[in-house]
Design a protein around this motif. Structure first.
Motif, PDB file in Angstrom:
ATOM      1  N   ASP A 125      46.760  58.189  43.148  1.00 55.65           N
ATOM      2  CA  ASP A 125      46.810  58.853  44.457  1.00 55.65           C
ATOM      3  C   ASP A 125      45.522  58.706  45.242  1.00 55.65           C
ATOM      4  O   ASP A 125      45.387  59.268  46.321  1.00 55.65           O
ATOM      5  CB  ASP A 125      47.096  60.358  44.279  1.00 55.65           C
ATOM      6  CG  ASP A 125      48.462  60.614  43.677  1.00 55.65           C
ATOM      7  OD1 ASP A 125      49.373  59.786  43.885  1.00 55.65           O
ATOM      8  OD2 ASP A 125      48.627  61.649  42.993  1.00 55.65           O
ATOM      9  N   GLU A 126      44.545  57.967  44.716  1.00 54.89           N
ATOM     10  CA  GLU A 126      43.228  57.877  45.353  1.00 54.89           C
ATOM     11  C   GLU A 126      43.064  56.554  46.098  1.00 54.89           C
ATOM     12  O   GLU A 126      43.307  55.488  45.552  1.00 54.89           O
ATOM     13  CB  GLU A 126      42.135  58.006  44.296  1.00 54.89           C
ATOM     14  CG  GLU A 126      40.758  58.146  44.889  1.00 54.89           C
ATOM     15  CD  GLU A 126      39.703  58.454  43.842  1.00 54.89           C
ATOM     16  OE1 GLU A 126      38.513  58.259  44.162  1.00 54.89           O
ATOM     17  OE2 GLU A 126      40.043  58.877  42.721  1.00 54.89           O
ATOM     18  N   VAL A 127      42.626  56.652  47.354  1.00 53.72           N
ATOM     19  CA  VAL A 127      42.374  55.473  48.191  1.00 53.72           C
ATOM     20  C   VAL A 127      40.875  55.360  48.418  1.00 53.72           C
ATOM     21  O   VAL A 127      40.219  56.346  48.753  1.00 53.72           O
ATOM     22  CB  VAL A 127      43.082  55.590  49.559  1.00 53.72           C
ATOM     23  CG1 VAL A 127      42.793  54.379  50.426  1.00 53.72           C
ATOM     24  CG2 VAL A 127      44.577  55.779  49.370  1.00 53.72           C
ATOM     25  N   ARG A 128      40.337  54.165  48.229  1.00 51.76           N
ATOM     26  CA  ARG A 128      38.916  53.913  48.498  1.00 51.76           C
ATOM     27  C   ARG A 128      38.791  52.698  49.406  1.00 51.76           C
ATOM     28  O   ARG A 128      39.424  51.673  49.172  1.00 51.76           O
ATOM     29  CB  ARG A 128      38.152  53.615  47.211  1.00 51.76           C
ATOM     30  CG  ARG A 128      37.995  54.813  46.331  1.00 51.76           C
ATOM     31  CD  ARG A 128      37.033  54.516  45.220  1.00 51.76           C
ATOM     32  NE  ARG A 128      36.883  55.695  44.377  1.00 51.76           N
ATOM     33  CZ  ARG A 128      36.033  55.782  43.395  1.00 51.76           C
ATOM     34  NH1 ARG A 128      35.246  54.772  43.105  1.00 51.76           N
ATOM     35  NH2 ARG A 128      35.950  56.875  42.679  1.00 51.76           N
ATOM     36  N   LEU A 129      37.955  52.839  50.433  1.00 56.48           N
ATOM     37  CA  LEU A 129      37.596  51.690  51.250  1.00 56.48           C
ATOM     38  C   LEU A 129      36.512  50.928  50.507  1.00 56.48           C
ATOM     39  O   LEU A 129      35.633  51.537  49.893  1.00 56.48           O
ATOM     40  CB  LEU A 129      37.101  52.136  52.622  1.00 56.48           C
ATOM     41  CG  LEU A 129      38.115  52.906  53.473  1.00 56.48           C
ATOM     42  CD1 LEU A 129      37.486  53.305  54.799  1.00 56.48           C
ATOM     43  CD2 LEU A 129      39.376  52.088  53.702  1.00 56.48           C
ATOM     44  N   VAL A 130      36.574  49.607  50.542  1.00 53.23           N
ATOM     45  CA  VAL A 130      35.597  48.798  49.810  1.00 53.23           C
ATOM     46  C   VAL A 130      34.878  47.858  50.758  1.00 53.23           C
ATOM     47  O   VAL A 130      35.432  47.410  51.754  1.00 53.23           O
ATOM     48  CB  VAL A 130      36.255  48.008  48.659  1.00 53.23           C
ATOM     49  CG1 VAL A 130      36.860  48.966  47.651  1.00 53.23           C
ATOM     50  CG2 VAL A 130      37.296  47.037  49.162  1.00 53.23           C
ATOM     51  N   SER A 131      33.626  47.580  50.426  1.00 52.46           N
ATOM     52  CA  SER A 131      32.776  46.691  51.216  1.00 52.46           C
ATOM     53  C   SER A 131      32.113  45.681  50.299  1.00 52.46           C
ATOM     54  O   SER A 131      32.086  45.858  49.078  1.00 52.46           O
ATOM     55  CB  SER A 131      31.667  47.477  51.928  1.00 52.46           C
ATOM     56  OG  SER A 131      32.192  48.365  52.859  1.00 52.46           O
ATOM     57  N   THR A 132      31.511  44.671  50.894  1.00 53.85           N
ATOM     58  CA  THR A 132      30.738  43.684  50.150  1.00 53.85           C
ATOM     59  C   THR A 132      29.698  44.383  49.277  1.00 53.85           C
ATOM     60  O   THR A 132      29.064  45.342  49.708  1.00 53.85           O
ATOM     61  CB  THR A 132      30.054  42.722  51.141  1.00 53.85           C
ATOM     62  OG1 THR A 132      31.077  42.077  51.913  1.00 53.85           O
ATOM     63  CG2 THR A 132      29.226  41.670  50.430  1.00 53.85           C
ATOM     64  N   ARG A 133      29.563  43.939  48.035  1.00 56.44           N
ATOM     65  CA  ARG A 133      28.620  44.437  47.031  1.00 56.44           C
ATOM     66  C   ARG A 133      29.061  45.725  46.343  1.00 56.44           C
ATOM     67  O   ARG A 133      28.331  46.244  45.498  1.00 56.44           O
ATOM     68  CB  ARG A 133      27.195  44.558  47.568  1.00 56.44           C
ATOM     69  CG  ARG A 133      26.573  43.216  47.934  1.00 56.44           C
ATOM     70  CD  ARG A 133      25.117  43.316  48.330  1.00 56.44           C
ATOM     71  NE  ARG A 133      24.852  44.135  49.493  1.00 56.44           N
ATOM     72  CZ  ARG A 133      24.924  43.714  50.746  1.00 56.44           C
ATOM     73  NH1 ARG A 133      25.243  42.479  51.005  1.00 56.44           N
ATOM     74  NH2 ARG A 133      24.650  44.523  51.747  1.00 56.44           N
ATOM     75  N   ASP A 134      30.215  46.276  46.681  1.00 56.70           N
ATOM     76  CA  ASP A 134      30.707  47.443  45.936  1.00 56.70           C
ATOM     77  C   ASP A 134      31.092  47.004  44.525  1.00 56.70           C
ATOM     78  O   ASP A 134      31.590  45.889  44.318  1.00 56.70           O
ATOM     79  CB  ASP A 134      31.942  48.050  46.607  1.00 56.70           C
ATOM     80  CG  ASP A 134      31.625  48.871  47.832  1.00 56.70           C
ATOM     81  OD1 ASP A 134      30.433  49.120  48.094  1.00 56.70           O
ATOM     82  OD2 ASP A 134      32.576  49.257  48.532  1.00 56.70           O
ATOM     83  N   VAL A 135      30.848  47.891  43.566  1.00 57.51           N
ATOM     84  CA  VAL A 135      31.235  47.652  42.174  1.00 57.51           C
ATOM     85  C   VAL A 135      31.906  48.922  41.674  1.00 57.51           C
ATOM     86  O   VAL A 135      31.384  50.023  41.851  1.00 57.51           O
ATOM     87  CB  VAL A 135      30.002  47.337  41.291  1.00 57.51           C
ATOM     88  CG1 VAL A 135      30.418  47.156  39.834  1.00 57.51           C
ATOM     89  CG2 VAL A 135      29.269  46.114  41.799  1.00 57.51           C
ATOM     90  N   PHE A 136      33.057  48.780  41.041  1.00 60.66           N
ATOM     91  CA  PHE A 136      33.761  49.927  40.496  1.00 60.66           C
ATOM     92  C   PHE A 136      34.708  49.460  39.401  1.00 60.66           C
ATOM     93  O   PHE A 136      35.073  48.283  39.330  1.00 60.66           O
ATOM     94  CB  PHE A 136      34.534  50.685  41.592  1.00 60.66           C
ATOM     95  CG  PHE A 136      35.497  49.819  42.359  1.00 60.66           C
ATOM     96  CD1 PHE A 136      36.806  49.681  41.942  1.00 60.66           C
ATOM     97  CD2 PHE A 136      35.081  49.130  43.485  1.00 60.66           C
ATOM     98  CE1 PHE A 136      37.684  48.870  42.639  1.00 60.66           C
ATOM     99  CE2 PHE A 136      35.954  48.330  44.197  1.00 60.66           C
ATOM    100  CZ  PHE A 136      37.263  48.197  43.766  1.00 60.66           C
TER     101      PHE A 136
END
Length: 100
Positions: free
Chosen positions: A40-51
């Protein structure tokens, strides 16, 4: 590519985590951001994000392509064994979380 999405899917097992290093993506702020939805979780991602996330949860990704709708999302996708796999409590739903 820009304006593309990967529909909801899952890995079928909770024995691994998927780790993403976002090599290139549109900026998270503004129109056309890239995103990942896990459970149910939405995350916006950008260059250099790590998860990392548990890919036994249903998940999807989308890429609006940025303000010009032309930027591709490029991700290094690495699967690793889940570190809690040997913990007997890990198998119970109440102790699990989609993002780690």
């Amino acid at each position: 590519g820009a304006g593309r999405a990967v529909p909801m899917h899952n890995g079928g097992t909770n024995e691994r985590l998927k780790c993403h290093l976002v090599v290139r993506a549109p900026p998270a702020e503004g129109a056309g951001a890239a995103s990942i939805t896990v459970g149910d979780e939405v995350r916006l991602v950008s260059t250099r994000d790590v998860f990392c996330f548990d890919d036994s949860y249903f998940h999807s990704v989308g890429n609006g392509g940025g303000a010009e709708a032309s930027l591709s999302r490029v991700v290094l996708d690495v699967a690793v064994w889940h570190p809690k796999m040997l913990d007997p409590l890990y198998k119970t739903e109440s102790t699990r979380s989609a993002f780690t």
